[in-house]
Motif scaffolding. Structure first.
Motif, PDB file in Angstrom:
ATOM      1  N   ALA A  14      56.450  91.251  61.726  1.00  0.00           N
ATOM      2  CA  ALA A  14      57.276  90.984  62.904  1.00  0.00           C
ATOM      3  C   ALA A  14      58.540  91.839  62.962  1.00  0.00           C
ATOM      4  N   PRO A  15      59.269  92.072  61.840  1.00  0.00           N
ATOM      5  CA  PRO A  15      60.493  92.876  61.934  1.00  0.00           C
ATOM      6  C   PRO A  15      60.250  94.325  62.354  1.00  0.00           C
ATOM      7  N   TRP A  16      59.013  94.800  62.258  1.00  0.00           N
ATOM      8  CA  TRP A  16      58.738  96.184  62.648  1.00  0.00           C
ATOM      9  C   TRP A  16      58.717  96.354  64.168  1.00  0.00           C
ATOM     10  N   ARG A  17      58.564  95.243  64.884  1.00  0.00           N
ATOM     11  CA  ARG A  17      58.450  95.336  66.330  1.00  0.00           C
ATOM     12  C   ARG A  17      59.808  95.703  66.944  1.00  0.00           C
ATOM     13  N   GLU A  23      59.082  99.018  71.905  1.00  0.00           N
ATOM     14  CA  GLU A  23      59.198  97.800  72.701  1.00  0.00           C
ATOM     15  C   GLU A  23      58.099  97.774  73.750  1.00  0.00           C
ATOM     16  N   GLY A  24      57.465  96.613  73.870  1.00  0.00           N
ATOM     17  CA  GLY A  24      56.417  96.458  74.870  1.00  0.00           C
ATOM     18  C   GLY A  24      55.017  96.675  74.333  1.00  0.00           C
ATOM     19  N   GLU A  30      48.864  97.362  67.632  1.00  0.00           N
ATOM     20  CA  GLU A  30      49.718  97.829  66.535  1.00  0.00           C
ATOM     21  C   GLU A  30      48.965  98.689  65.533  1.00  0.00           C
ATOM     22  N   LEU A  31      47.740  98.324  65.170  1.00  0.00           N
ATOM     23  CA  LEU A  31      46.985  99.153  64.240  1.00  0.00           C
ATOM     24  C   LEU A  31      46.687 100.515  64.844  1.00  0.00           C
ATOM     25  N   ALA A  32      46.314 100.532  66.125  1.00  0.00           N
ATOM     26  CA  ALA A  32      46.043 101.816  66.780  1.00  0.00           C
ATOM     27  C   ALA A  32      47.277 102.711  66.739  1.00  0.00           C
ATOM     28  N   PHE A  33      48.456 102.126  66.973  1.00  0.00           N
ATOM     29  CA  PHE A  33      49.701 102.903  66.928  1.00  0.00           C
ATOM     30  C   PHE A  33      49.990 103.371  65.507  1.00  0.00           C
ATOM     31  N   ALA A  34      49.967 102.442  64.547  1.00  0.00           N
ATOM     32  CA  ALA A  34      50.325 102.776  63.165  1.00  0.00           C
ATOM     33  C   ALA A  34      49.394 103.832  62.575  1.00  0.00           C
ATOM     34  N   SER A  35      48.114 103.750  62.894  1.00  0.00           N
ATOM     35  CA  SER A  35      47.140 104.685  62.322  1.00  0.00           C
ATOM     36  C   SER A  35      47.238 106.070  62.917  1.00  0.00           C
ATOM     37  N   ARG A  36      48.076 106.223  63.935  1.00  0.00           N
ATOM     38  CA  ARG A  36      48.330 107.532  64.517  1.00  0.00           C
ATOM     39  C   ARG A  36      49.732 108.033  64.190  1.00  0.00           C
ATOM     40  N   ALA A  37      50.483 107.215  63.433  1.00  0.00           N
ATOM     41  CA  ALA A  37      51.821 107.612  62.977  1.00  0.00           C
ATOM     42  C   ALA A  37      51.825 107.984  61.504  1.00  0.00           C
ATOM     43  N   VAL A  38      50.852 107.443  60.738  1.00  0.00           N
ATOM     44  CA  VAL A  38      50.680 107.778  59.323  1.00  0.00           C
ATOM     45  C   VAL A  38      49.193 108.080  59.111  1.00  0.00           C
ATOM     46  N   PRO A 297      57.266 107.069  65.300  1.00  0.00           N
ATOM     47  CA  PRO A 297      57.859 105.744  65.136  1.00  0.00           C
ATOM     48  C   PRO A 297      58.901 105.428  66.204  1.00  0.00           C
ATOM     49  N   GLY A 298      58.728 104.289  66.845  1.00  0.00           N
ATOM     50  CA  GLY A 298      59.708 103.819  67.829  1.00  0.00           C
ATOM     51  C   GLY A 298      59.577 104.382  69.219  1.00  0.00           C
ATOM     52  N   GLU A 299      58.734 105.387  69.407  1.00  0.00           N
ATOM     53  CA  GLU A 299      58.615 106.011  70.727  1.00  0.00           C
ATOM     54  C   GLU A 299      57.398 105.470  71.473  1.00  0.00           C
ATOM     55  N   ARG A 300      57.520 105.417  72.782  1.00  0.00           N
ATOM     56  CA  ARG A 300      56.432 104.876  73.610  1.00  0.00           C
ATOM     57  C   ARG A 300      55.175 105.705  73.456  1.00  0.00           C
TER      58      ARG A 300
END
Length: 303
Positions: A14-17, A23-24, A30-38, A297-300
Motif C-alpha cells: 500500500a505505501p508504494w501507491r 496516482e490513479g 500494479e504487476l503490469a506496471f512494476a514488471s515494466r519498471a524492473v 517509477p511514479g510516472e503515468r
C-alpha cells in the motif's frame, strides 16, 4: 553471455501507491506496471501460502516477454517441517502452479530460519530431492495430495533447467563443508545483505548469483546510498564475468569457486520506507539495463 536481472521482492504494498505506482493506477494493473519498471520480481506470497495454477498463469500473462520471476518456496517446508518428511509438501508446492510461469520461471528461493543449524545429511538429502528441470518438477508434482490436483497442476509449459538458491541465517552454515555441498548440487548461496543481522557470505557455488538486499543500515527499512549502489553495481559486473571481488567474504576456498560467467538475480527487500523499487531502478540504470523498460517509477502509464 550472462544475464543480469534486477528487481524487487513482492509488488503489492500500500505505501508504494502514489509514489512508485502513479496516482490513479488500479491495483489490478500494479504487476503490469512494476514488471515494466524492473526486470524481475521475487514472488513472496508463495512463502506464506500455496498459490494456484490460475494465479501463476495470470502473473505470467500480465508481464512482458523476457521478464523473469523468482519464487520463494513455502515456509511450511523450510520453517515448519524443517526439511523432515517433505515428499508430499514438495509435490504440493510444484503442483500449486509455479510451472505455469514457463520460461518466465527463474530461481526458486529456499530461505531457512535463524534457529535452523547446518545438518550435513539433512541438507544433502534435501538437495537430492530438488528437481533439476521442469519435467522433473512435473513428475514431483504428480505425487501431490488430492486437494492439489487442479487444472494446470501438472503442466510444465515446455522443459528447461530449474535453479535453486538457499538463504541461510545461522552462523553454523559458515563452513567449507556446506559450500562444497552447494557446489556438488549446483545450488546457489544467497548473498544476503541484512545490515549485519545474519551471516553475509559471497561464495560462488552455482552458475548464477542470487542477491537479496534487505537494507544497507536498517533491516527492511533503509535505502541504499549512491556509494552503496555503486559498490553493488561493481560487484555484480565482477560476478557476471565469472570473477570474484578481491575482498569477497568466503566460507569455502576461493580456488574451488565455480568457473565461468554467472547470471545474476538481485532483489531489493527494503520496502518499509518505499525504497526498494527506486533502489532497484537506480541499480538498473547504473548497469545500463534500463533502456528497454517501458515504465518509470511514479510516472503515468497507459496500458
Amino acid at each position: 553471455m550472462s544475464e543480469i536481472h534486477i528487481g524487487i521482492s513482492g509488488w503489492r504494498y500500500a505505501p508504494w501507491r502514489k509514489q512508485f505506482y502513479p496516482e490513479g493506477l488500479i491495483q489490478a494493473k500494479e504487476l503490469a506496471f512494476a514488471s515494466r519498471a524492473v526486470s524481475s520480481i521475487e514472488i513472496n506470497g508463495s512463502f506464506y501460502a500455496l498459490q494456484t495454477p490460475q494465479r501463476y498463469a495470470e502473473w505470467r500473462d500480465d508481464t512482458p516477454d523476457g521478464f523473469v520471476f523468482a519464487v520463494k518456496a513455502p515456509r511450511y517446508i523450510t520453517h515448519v517441517r524443517r526439511l523432515k518428511e517433505i515428499a508430499e509438501p514438495l509435490a504440493n508446492f510444484f503442483a500449486s502452479g509455479p510451472l505455469q510461469l514457463g520460461d518466465k520461471l527463474g530461481p526458486i528461493l529456499w530461505q531457512f530460519p535463524p534457529s535452523m543449524t547446518f545438518d550435513p545429511q539433512r541438507f544433502a538429502d534435501f538437495f537430492e530431492r530438488l528437481p533439476q528441470d521442469r519435467h522433473a518438477a512435473t513428475q514431483c508434482a504428480r505425487q501431490c495430495s488430492t486437494r492439489m490436483n487442479k487444472d494446470g497442476a501438472f503442466h510444465s509449459h515446455g522443459n528447461g533447467p530449474l535453479r535453486h538458491a538457499v538463504e541461510i541465517r545461522n552462523e553454523s552454515f559458515r563452513n567449507a563443508e556446506f559450500i562444497d555441498l552447494l557446489r556438488k548440487h549446483g545450488v546457489a548461496l544467497v548473498v544476503a545483505d541484512t545490515a549485519g543481522k545474519w551471516p553475509y557470505l559471497e561464495d560462488l557455488t552455482a552458475d548464477f548469483l542470487y542477491l537479496r538486499l534487505h537494507g544497507d543500515a536498517e533491516l527492511y527499512a533503509s535505502g541504499y546510498t549512491e556509494s552503496a549502489l555503486q559498490r553493488w553495481a561493481q560487484r555484480i559486473r565482477t560476478w557476471s564475468r565469472g570473477q570474484q571481488p578481491a575482498d569477497a567474504q568466503l566460507a569455502g576456498a576461493r580456488k574451488d569457486a565455480v568457473k565461468g560467467a554467472k547470471d545474476v538475480y538481485c532483489y531489493f527487500d527494503n520496502d518499509l520506507k518505499v525504497r526498494a523499487p527506486f533502489d532497484a531502478r537506480d541499480l538498473l540504470e547504473r548497469l545500463k539495463l534500463a533502456g528497454g523498460l517501458e515504465t518509470v517509477p511514479g510516472e503515468r502509464w497507459e496500458i
